[in-house]
Design a protein around this motif. Structure first.
Motif, PDB file in Angstrom:
ATOM      1  N   LEU A   1      17.075  -2.711  -0.378  1.00  0.00           N
ATOM      2  CA  LEU A   1      16.622  -3.880  -1.134  1.00  0.00           C
ATOM      3  C   LEU A   1      16.090  -3.401  -2.472  1.00  0.00           C
ATOM      4  CD1 LEU A   1      16.005  -6.943  -1.300  1.00  0.00           C
ATOM      5  CD2 LEU A   1      13.736  -6.418  -0.373  1.00  0.00           C
ATOM      6  N   GLY A   2      16.852  -3.659  -3.526  1.00  0.00           N
ATOM      7  CA  GLY A   2      16.438  -3.265  -4.867  1.00  0.00           C
ATOM      8  C   GLY A   2      15.542  -4.310  -5.496  1.00  0.00           C
ATOM      9  N   VAL A   3      14.566  -3.859  -6.274  1.00  0.00           N
ATOM     10  CA  VAL A   3      13.630  -4.756  -6.959  1.00  0.00           C
ATOM     11  C   VAL A   3      13.293  -4.166  -8.325  1.00  0.00           C
ATOM     12  CG1 VAL A   3      11.347  -5.851  -6.930  1.00  0.00           C
ATOM     13  CG2 VAL A   3      12.595  -5.527  -4.782  1.00  0.00           C
ATOM     14  N   SER A   4      13.313  -4.995  -9.348  1.00  0.00           N
ATOM     15  CA  SER A   4      12.885  -4.573 -10.677  1.00  0.00           C
ATOM     16  C   SER A   4      12.561  -5.817 -11.490  1.00  0.00           C
ATOM     17  CB  SER A   4      13.957  -3.725 -11.362  1.00  0.00           C
ATOM     18  OG  SER A   4      13.487  -3.211 -12.592  1.00  0.00           O
ATOM     19  N   GLY A   5      12.482  -5.648 -12.788  1.00  0.00           N
ATOM     20  CA  GLY A   5      12.206  -6.781 -13.656  1.00  0.00           C
ATOM     21  C   GLY A   5      12.086  -6.327 -15.095  1.00  0.00           C
ATOM     22  N   LEU A   6      11.885  -7.280 -15.966  1.00  0.00           N
ATOM     23  CA  LEU A   6      11.669  -7.044 -17.385  1.00  0.00           C
ATOM     24  C   LEU A   6      10.396  -7.760 -17.812  1.00  0.00           C
ATOM     25  CD1 LEU A   6      15.281  -7.802 -18.714  1.00  0.00           C
ATOM     26  CD2 LEU A   6      14.274  -5.527 -18.442  1.00  0.00           C
ATOM     27  N   VAL A   7       9.552  -7.059 -18.559  1.00  0.00           N
ATOM     28  CA  VAL A   7       8.353  -7.689 -19.117  1.00  0.00           C
ATOM     29  C   VAL A   7       8.399  -7.549 -20.627  1.00  0.00           C
ATOM     30  CG1 VAL A   7       6.937  -7.381 -17.062  1.00  0.00           C
ATOM     31  CG2 VAL A   7       7.003  -5.574 -18.759  1.00  0.00           C
ATOM     32  N   ALA A   8       7.915  -8.566 -21.315  1.00  0.00           N
ATOM     33  CA  ALA A   8       7.963  -8.572 -22.770  1.00  0.00           C
ATOM     34  C   ALA A   8       6.796  -7.778 -23.339  1.00  0.00           C
ATOM     35  CB  ALA A   8       7.930 -10.003 -23.286  1.00  0.00           C
ATOM     36  N   ALA A   9       7.107  -6.948 -24.351  1.00  0.00           N
ATOM     37  CA  ALA A   9       6.077  -6.170 -25.041  1.00  0.00           C
ATOM     38  C   ALA A   9       6.507  -5.965 -26.484  1.00  0.00           C
ATOM     39  CB  ALA A   9       5.864  -4.825 -24.353  1.00  0.00           C
ATOM     40  N   ALA A  10       5.680  -6.427 -27.420  1.00  0.00           N
ATOM     41  CA  ALA A  10       5.950  -6.248 -28.853  1.00  0.00           C
ATOM     42  C   ALA A  10       7.335  -6.741 -29.246  1.00  0.00           C
ATOM     43  CB  ALA A  10       5.772  -4.784 -29.239  1.00  0.00           C
TER      44      ALA A  10
ATOM     45  N   VAL B   1       7.681  -3.175   0.063  1.00  0.00           N
ATOM     46  CA  VAL B   1       6.457  -3.924   0.353  1.00  0.00           C
ATOM     47  C   VAL B   1       6.501  -4.407   1.803  1.00  0.00           C
ATOM     48  CG1 VAL B   1       6.214  -4.663  -2.049  1.00  0.00           C
ATOM     49  CG2 VAL B   1       7.442  -6.128  -0.431  1.00  0.00           C
ATOM     50  N   THR B   2       5.348  -4.705   2.347  1.00  0.00           N
ATOM     51  CA  THR B   2       5.270  -5.172   3.728  1.00  0.00           C
ATOM     52  C   THR B   2       5.830  -6.590   3.830  1.00  0.00           C
ATOM     53  OG1 THR B   2       3.317  -3.812   4.097  1.00  0.00           O
ATOM     54  CG2 THR B   2       3.713  -5.594   5.677  1.00  0.00           C
ATOM     55  N   LEU B   3       6.700  -6.817   4.796  1.00  0.00           N
ATOM     56  CA  LEU B   3       7.295  -8.138   4.999  1.00  0.00           C
ATOM     57  C   LEU B   3       6.276  -9.070   5.643  1.00  0.00           C
ATOM     58  CD1 LEU B   3       9.984  -9.734   4.763  1.00  0.00           C
ATOM     59  CD2 LEU B   3      10.429  -9.089   7.138  1.00  0.00           C
ATOM     60  N   ALA B   4       6.128 -10.250   5.075  1.00  0.00           N
ATOM     61  CA  ALA B   4       5.147 -11.212   5.570  1.00  0.00           C
ATOM     62  C   ALA B   4       5.836 -12.364   6.293  1.00  0.00           C
ATOM     63  CB  ALA B   4       4.320 -11.760   4.410  1.00  0.00           C
ATOM     64  N   ALA B   5       5.221 -12.834   7.358  1.00  0.00           N
ATOM     65  CA  ALA B   5       5.723 -13.988   8.111  1.00  0.00           C
ATOM     66  C   ALA B   5       5.144 -15.269   7.533  1.00  0.00           C
ATOM     67  CB  ALA B   5       5.344 -13.862   9.575  1.00  0.00           C
ATOM     68  N   ARG B   6       5.926 -16.336   7.563  1.00  0.00           N
ATOM     69  CA  ARG B   6       5.460 -17.641   7.080  1.00  0.00           C
ATOM     70  C   ARG B   6       5.159 -18.587   8.237  1.00  0.00           C
ATOM     71  NH1 ARG B   6       3.078 -21.085   5.392  1.00  0.00           N
ATOM     72  NH2 ARG B   6       3.294 -22.339   3.500  1.00  0.00           N
ATOM     73  N   ASN B   7       5.641 -18.264   9.455  1.00  0.00           N
ATOM     74  CA  ASN B   7       5.417 -19.138  10.605  1.00  0.00           C
ATOM     75  C   ASN B   7       5.379 -18.289  11.879  1.00  0.00           C
ATOM     76  OD1 ASN B   7       8.229 -18.714  11.414  1.00  0.00           O
ATOM     77  ND2 ASN B   7       8.763 -20.170   9.785  1.00  0.00           N
ATOM     78  N   ARG B   8       5.116 -18.939  13.000  1.00  0.00           N
ATOM     79  CA  ARG B   8       4.945 -18.227  14.258  1.00  0.00           C
ATOM     80  C   ARG B   8       6.217 -17.491  14.688  1.00  0.00           C
ATOM     81  NH1 ARG B   8       1.098 -15.798  16.228  1.00  0.00           N
ATOM     82  NH2 ARG B   8       2.698 -14.187  16.367  1.00  0.00           N
TER      83      ARG B   8
ATOM     84  N   HIS C   1       5.861   0.276  10.227  1.00  0.00           N
ATOM     85  CA  HIS C   1       5.813  -0.498   8.986  1.00  0.00           C
ATOM     86  C   HIS C   1       7.107  -1.288   8.835  1.00  0.00           C
ATOM     87  CE1 HIS C   1       6.135  -0.869   4.403  1.00  0.00           C
ATOM     88  NE2 HIS C   1       5.257  -1.759   4.825  1.00  0.00           N
ATOM     89  N   VAL C   2       7.026  -2.596   8.937  1.00  0.00           N
ATOM     90  CA  VAL C   2       8.192  -3.461   8.747  1.00  0.00           C
ATOM     91  C   VAL C   2       8.196  -3.890   7.280  1.00  0.00           C
ATOM     92  CG1 VAL C   2       9.410  -5.536   9.466  1.00  0.00           C
ATOM     93  CG2 VAL C   2       8.074  -4.228  11.135  1.00  0.00           C
ATOM     94  N   SER C   3       8.970  -3.180   6.482  1.00  0.00           N
ATOM     95  CA  SER C   3       9.061  -3.485   5.059  1.00  0.00           C
ATOM     96  C   SER C   3      10.062  -4.606   4.819  1.00  0.00           C
ATOM     97  CB  SER C   3       9.497  -2.241   4.281  1.00  0.00           C
ATOM     98  OG  SER C   3      10.827  -1.891   4.620  1.00  0.00           O
ATOM     99  N   ALA C   4      10.064  -5.128   3.601  1.00  0.00           N
ATOM    100  CA  ALA C   4      11.061  -6.138   3.247  1.00  0.00           C
ATOM    101  C   ALA C   4      12.464  -5.554   3.379  1.00  0.00           C
ATOM    102  CB  ALA C   4      10.814  -6.633   1.826  1.00  0.00           C
ATOM    103  N   GLU C   5      12.654  -4.303   2.933  1.00  0.00           N
ATOM    104  CA  GLU C   5      13.971  -3.685   3.012  1.00  0.00           C
ATOM    105  C   GLU C   5      14.434  -3.496   4.446  1.00  0.00           C
ATOM    106  OE1 GLU C   5      15.505  -0.399   0.360  1.00  0.00           O
ATOM    107  OE2 GLU C   5      15.209   0.777   2.204  1.00  0.00           O
ATOM    108  N   ARG C   6      13.482  -3.297   5.373  1.00  0.00           N
ATOM    109  CA  ARG C   6      13.857  -3.078   6.766  1.00  0.00           C
ATOM    110  C   ARG C   6      14.643  -4.258   7.321  1.00  0.00           C
ATOM    111  NH1 ARG C   6      13.966   1.679   8.847  1.00  0.00           N
ATOM    112  NH2 ARG C   6      11.816   2.111   8.269  1.00  0.00           N
ATOM    113  N   VAL C   7      14.420  -5.447   6.776  1.00  0.00           N
ATOM    114  CA  VAL C   7      15.102  -6.661   7.243  1.00  0.00           C
ATOM    115  C   VAL C   7      16.096  -7.179   6.212  1.00  0.00           C
ATOM    116  CG1 VAL C   7      14.768  -9.079   7.913  1.00  0.00           C
ATOM    117  CG2 VAL C   7      13.204  -7.311   8.760  1.00  0.00           C
ATOM    118  N   LEU C   8      15.718  -7.149   4.930  1.00  0.00           N
ATOM    119  CA  LEU C   8      16.526  -7.786   3.892  1.00  0.00           C
ATOM    120  C   LEU C   8      17.480  -6.781   3.246  1.00  0.00           C
ATOM    121  CD1 LEU C   8      13.729 -10.015   2.353  1.00  0.00           C
ATOM    122  CD2 LEU C   8      15.447 -10.608   4.080  1.00  0.00           C
TER     123      LEU C   8
END
Length: 342
Positions: free
Chosen positions: A153-162, A175-182, A197-204
């Motif tokens: 699971l790749g993650v990045s981004g762009l932030v504006a500077a000058a 990052v740690t994968l979070a549950a939204r419901n039971r 450790h169940v990371s986001a990548e472990r599932v996604l």
């Protein structure tokens, strides 16, 4: 298809402008010749498993195309890049950037994270190279997020500077994968029996979809089915297997939550883009899934997220263009080896 060719996208350029670019993932390695503006020629897609190391893959690419080696190269790779030694997370390749540069005969080699390269290409995407999932409007100059499930699971981004965009170099897929419901909490508890450790990548991810599918079967008292991720997706789309269907629905919903977390963290009002090798194969299943509903499902910040557009990237070689752009950047992006430095 193990190898793919792409028609010329740019204009004829001189040898001094040409540079070798690559996008190396856990499953495929893509190579091309690019100019300084990221326009591509001679794209090939190779399977990493067919080669002992990246040097062999690069030499095979040059042999396939009959091209001379440019003096400069930049490769995005699905891995943290923090120094000369690279040990891939989702593949067995292990190498030194300086040794690879010297072995091939390059004067300059830049290695950067593959999603950092993809992020650099986002401002260049044309309207036909992306399609929206849900509503929202781009805020010009605001931060942009990008993530995508593939072998990892790749993650990045762009932030504006000058007045310029600065690409991020992180490992947000872990990052740690979070549950939204039971139900999701129960699934994560099941997964935690095998991985603390169940990371986001472990599932996604592609392997993650298999793990998710087998967990749902185990929770129902069924044995693991040993299905590849492509078959799980196919059966889910065809509505022929309830476990496959639930697995893919959960996959899309959880991805929506992770994408929203990224949007909130970055303030990504410039949009959140979805890449990787999986989503484009899901078609209408994904656009009709709970992804966008879960993206906006953030309590007091639901209205904030509803204004942020989400896009699937339809340009399969955008990271190659981003790698070329990285070579022109004055910023320190990734790790660089040059002939002068040796």
């Amino acid at each position: 298809m193990e190898e793919a060719d792409l028609a010329t996208l740019g204009q004829t350029r001189t040898k001094t402008q040409a540079r070798l670019v690559g996008d190396i993932g856990g499953t495929h390695a893509r190579f091309a010749i690019a100019d300084a503006n990221g326009r591509l020629d001679h794209v090939r897609v190779l399977r990493c498993a067919q080669f002992a190391d990246p040097e062999q893959a690069i030499r095979h690419y040059l042999a396939l195309t009959g091209l001379a080696l440019p003096s400069t190269a930049a490769f995005g790779i699905a891995n943290p890049v923090s120094g000369d030694e690279v040990v891939m997370t989702n593949h067995h390749w292990r190498f030194s950037v300086a040794a690879l540069r010297a072995a091939i005969g390059l004067q300059r080699l830049l290695l950067l994270n593959d999603f950092t390269a993809l992020a650099l290409a986002l401002p260049l995407l044309q309207v036909h190279e992306r399609h929206a999932v849900g509503g929202g409007q781009i805020v010009t100059g605001a931060a942009i997020g990008v993530l995508g499930p593939g072998t990892g699971l790749g993650v990045s981004g762009l932030v504006a500077a000058a007045g310029h965009y600065v690409p991020l170099q992180g490992e947000g897929g872990h990052v740690t994968l979070a549950a939204r419901n039971r139900r999701e909490a129960d699934v994560i508890d099941c997964l935690r029996q095998h991985d603390e450790h169940v990371s986001a990548e472990r599932v996604l991810s592609g392997p993650g979809l298999i793990i998710l599918h087998d967990a749902l079967r185990a929770m129902a008292g069924q044995p693991a089915a040993s299905l590849p991720s492509t078959e799980i997706s196919a059966r889910a789309i065809a509505s022929t297997c309830p476990y496959c269907m639930e697995a893919l629905h959960l996959f899309c919903a959880l991805l929506g939550t992770v994408a929203a977390d990224l949007a909130l963290t970055l303030g990504a009002r410039g949009g959140v883009y979805l890449g990787g090798g999986i989503l484009g194969q899901l078609g209408r299943f994904f656009t009709r899934s709970a992804f966008r509903q879960r993206f906006e499902d953030k309590g007091r910040f639901s209205a904030y997220l509803a204004q942020i557009p989400t896009f699937i990237i339809d340009a399969p070689y955008a990271a190659l263009s981003g790698a070329a752009i990285a070579l022109e950047s004055p910023l320190c992006i990734g790790y660089e080896s040059t002939e002068r430095a040796q």
